[in-house]
Structures are given as structure tokens and as C-alpha cells.
Design an enzyme around this catalytic site. Structure first.
Site, PDB file in Angstrom:
ATOM      1  N   ASN A  31       0.832  -1.150  -0.036  1.00 45.11           N
ATOM      2  CA  ASN A  31      -0.008   0.024   0.012  1.00 45.11           C
ATOM      3  C   ASN A  31       0.819   1.308   0.117  1.00 45.11           C
ATOM      4  OD1 ASN A  31      -2.314   1.581   0.118  1.00 45.11           O
ATOM      5  ND2 ASN A  31      -3.130  -0.284   1.325  1.00 45.11           N
ATOM      6  N   HIS A  63      24.107   2.667  10.730  1.00 49.92           N
ATOM      7  CA  HIS A  63      25.471   3.510  11.053  1.00 49.92           C
ATOM      8  C   HIS A  63      25.987   3.072  12.295  1.00 49.92           C
ATOM      9  CE1 HIS A  63      24.344   6.205   7.736  1.00 49.92           C
ATOM     10  NE2 HIS A  63      22.997   6.217   8.214  1.00 49.92           N
ATOM     11  N   ALA A  83       0.024  -3.426  13.507  1.00 52.22           N
ATOM     12  CA  ALA A  83       0.299  -1.842  13.157  1.00 52.22           C
ATOM     13  C   ALA A  83       1.154  -1.441  14.281  1.00 52.22           C
ATOM     14  CB  ALA A  83      -1.038  -1.217  13.039  1.00 52.22           C
ATOM     15  N   THR A 138      12.536  -5.624  16.006  1.00 56.42           N
ATOM     16  CA  THR A 138      14.151  -5.630  16.426  1.00 56.42           C
ATOM     17  C   THR A 138      14.663  -6.929  16.484  1.00 56.42           C
ATOM     18  OG1 THR A 138      13.632  -5.477  18.739  1.00 56.42           O
ATOM     19  CG2 THR A 138      13.546  -3.623  17.718  1.00 56.42           C
ATOM     20  N   LYS A 139      13.948  -8.023  16.443  1.00 58.73           N
ATOM     21  CA  LYS A 139      14.118  -9.444  16.424  1.00 58.73           C
ATOM     22  C   LYS A 139      13.852 -10.104  15.735  1.00 58.73           C
ATOM     23  CE  LYS A 139      15.882  -9.408  21.457  1.00 58.73           C
ATOM     24  NZ  LYS A 139      15.607  -9.562  22.910  1.00 58.73           N
ATOM     25  N   ARG A 143       7.062  -8.357  19.766  1.00 58.10           N
ATOM     26  CA  ARG A 143       7.102  -9.635  20.197  1.00 58.10           C
ATOM     27  C   ARG A 143       5.873 -10.413  20.066  1.00 58.10           C
ATOM     28  NH1 ARG A 143       6.418  -5.835  24.144  1.00 58.10           N
ATOM     29  NH2 ARG A 143       8.905  -5.858  24.829  1.00 58.10           N
ATOM     30  N   ARG A 176       0.820 -14.682  19.930  1.00 57.84           N
ATOM     31  CA  ARG A 176       0.315 -16.022  20.117  1.00 57.84           C
ATOM     32  C   ARG A 176       0.454 -16.517  18.713  1.00 57.84           C
ATOM     33  NH1 ARG A 176      -4.508 -16.720  17.241  1.00 57.84           N
ATOM     34  NH2 ARG A 176      -5.729 -14.965  16.767  1.00 57.84           N
TER      35      ARG A 176
END
Length: 203
Positions: free
Chosen positions: A84, A114, A159, A164-165, A179, A182
Site C-alpha cells: 500500500n 550507521h 500495526a 528488532t528481533k 514480540r 500468539r
């Protein structure tokens, strides 16, 4: 090893050397064409231009302009790719997206980064670490995917998430940092939104 090779190898590189500015400028020209395309020309023009811009495309690629990226050639998408409005992909590293991707508005996928220390950062060196997104993945609006991330198959990212993992397959994940909330189960097939069941059978 020149600076482009260093960039694609995930090593520190300088973006103003070894033809990289010229490649970036060529990408900008294609993006200008895509982002200013007349609406009546888009049904044929957008898939064609994505085929020229991206490093690899499956069948029926589509996105809603505007779209922004660094090079385009470092992006590969599978069949039925859909994005989108306002997708941004910083593709100084490879970005691989599987088939049946749903990407909501204002999503950003970053391979670029950086150094943390100011002296290292001010040297001009930067880096790109690849991002891999599996099949049947839905990235919710305003999601940010950071460098080096792998998202498995059949994943929904809520959303506003900042990924980060790595995220495993077959889950709903959300948040900042993102995170797992479920697993996605067979029962989920019966619902189209939260607790609202389908009233049709052709799905």
C-alpha cells in the site's frame, strides 16, 4: 573489493564511491516515473516498472505509489506482492520478500545503519544487513523492520510495530519492540476480524 561489493557483503562501506551514486541516481529516475505515473497507465505500467526496478519479481507484483528505495536492484519479491501507500525500503543490503506479501501503508524496511560511536559514524562508513520476509506475511501499517531481521512464513505483524528481533513462522506479533503474541491456529480461518465469523464460504 570495491565499495559496492563491501556494501552487499554487509561490511562497512562508503556510499559515494565506486559507482554507487550513479546507481542511486538511476533508481531515482525510475522512482520518479513510478511515483508520477498517470492513473490510467498504472495497471500495465507499475508491474512493468517493478520488473525493471527490482532485482527479481514474481507474478502480479503491485504497489500503490508513492514508493521509495535506494537501489531497487537489491529487492526481490515473490508472487502476488502487494504494498500500500508510502512503502520505504532502504535496500543497501538484500531484501527478500516471499509470495503473497501484504504490506500496509507507511511501512519501512531498513537494511541500512550507521555505527553507534560518533567518531566512527562521522567517518562516513555505513553498513547494510539483509532482511528476509517469508511467504504469506502481513505487515501492519507503520511497521518498521530493522536491519538483519528474518520474519518467518504466515506471520502477521501488528500495526505500529518495530521489529528488532527475528519472528518465527505462524504467529501474530506486535509492539515496540515487536514480540510474539500468539500462534495462528486452524480456528483462526473461520474469522475475518477479531471475533467476527465469516458469513460466506468461498474463502
Amino acid at each position: 573489493m570495491d565499495q559496492k561489493q563491501r556494501m552487499l557483503a554487509g561490511l562497512p562501506y562508503k556510499a559515494w564511491l565506486d559507482g554507487l551514486p550513479e546507481e542511486h541516481q538511476a533508481c531515482k529516475r525510475k522512482l520518479f516515473e513510478l511515483n508520477t505515473m498517470e492513473p490510467d497507465d498504472q495497471p500495465a505500467g507499475i508491474p512493468k516498472l517493478l520488473g525493471e526496478l527490482f532485482g527479481g519479481v514474481g507474478e502480479r507484483p503491485w504497489l500503490e505509489p508513492p514508493f521509495h528505495c535506494d537501489y531497487g536492484s537489491n529487492i526481490t519479491v515473490g508472487d502476488d506482492f502487494y504494498a500500500n501507500f508510502n512503502l520505504t525500503i532502504l535496500d543497501v543490503g538484500k531484501v527478500t520478500i516471499g509470495s503473497h506479501a501484504f504490506i500496509a501503508p507507511n511501512v519501512s524496511i531498513y537494511t541500512a545503519g550507521h555505527p553507534v560511536h560518533p567518531e566512527s559514524r562521522n567517518s562516513g562508513y555505513e553498513y547494510g544487513i539483509p532482511v528476509t520476509i517469508g511467504n504469506n506475511v502481513w505487515l501492519g501499517g507503520n511497521t518498521v523492520v530493522l536491519p538483519g531481521i528474518t520474519i518467518g512464513d504466515n506471520v502477521v505483524i501488528g500495526a505500529g510495530s518495530v521489529v528488532t528481533k527475528d519472528i518465527p513462522s505462524n504467529v501474530i506479533a506486535a509492539g515496540n519492540p515487536c514480540r510474539v503474541i500468539r500462534q495462528i491456529t486452524a480456528e483462526d480461518r473461520n474469522y475475518y476480524f477479531k471475533h467476527r465469523k465469516f458469513d460466506v464460504t468461498d474463502f
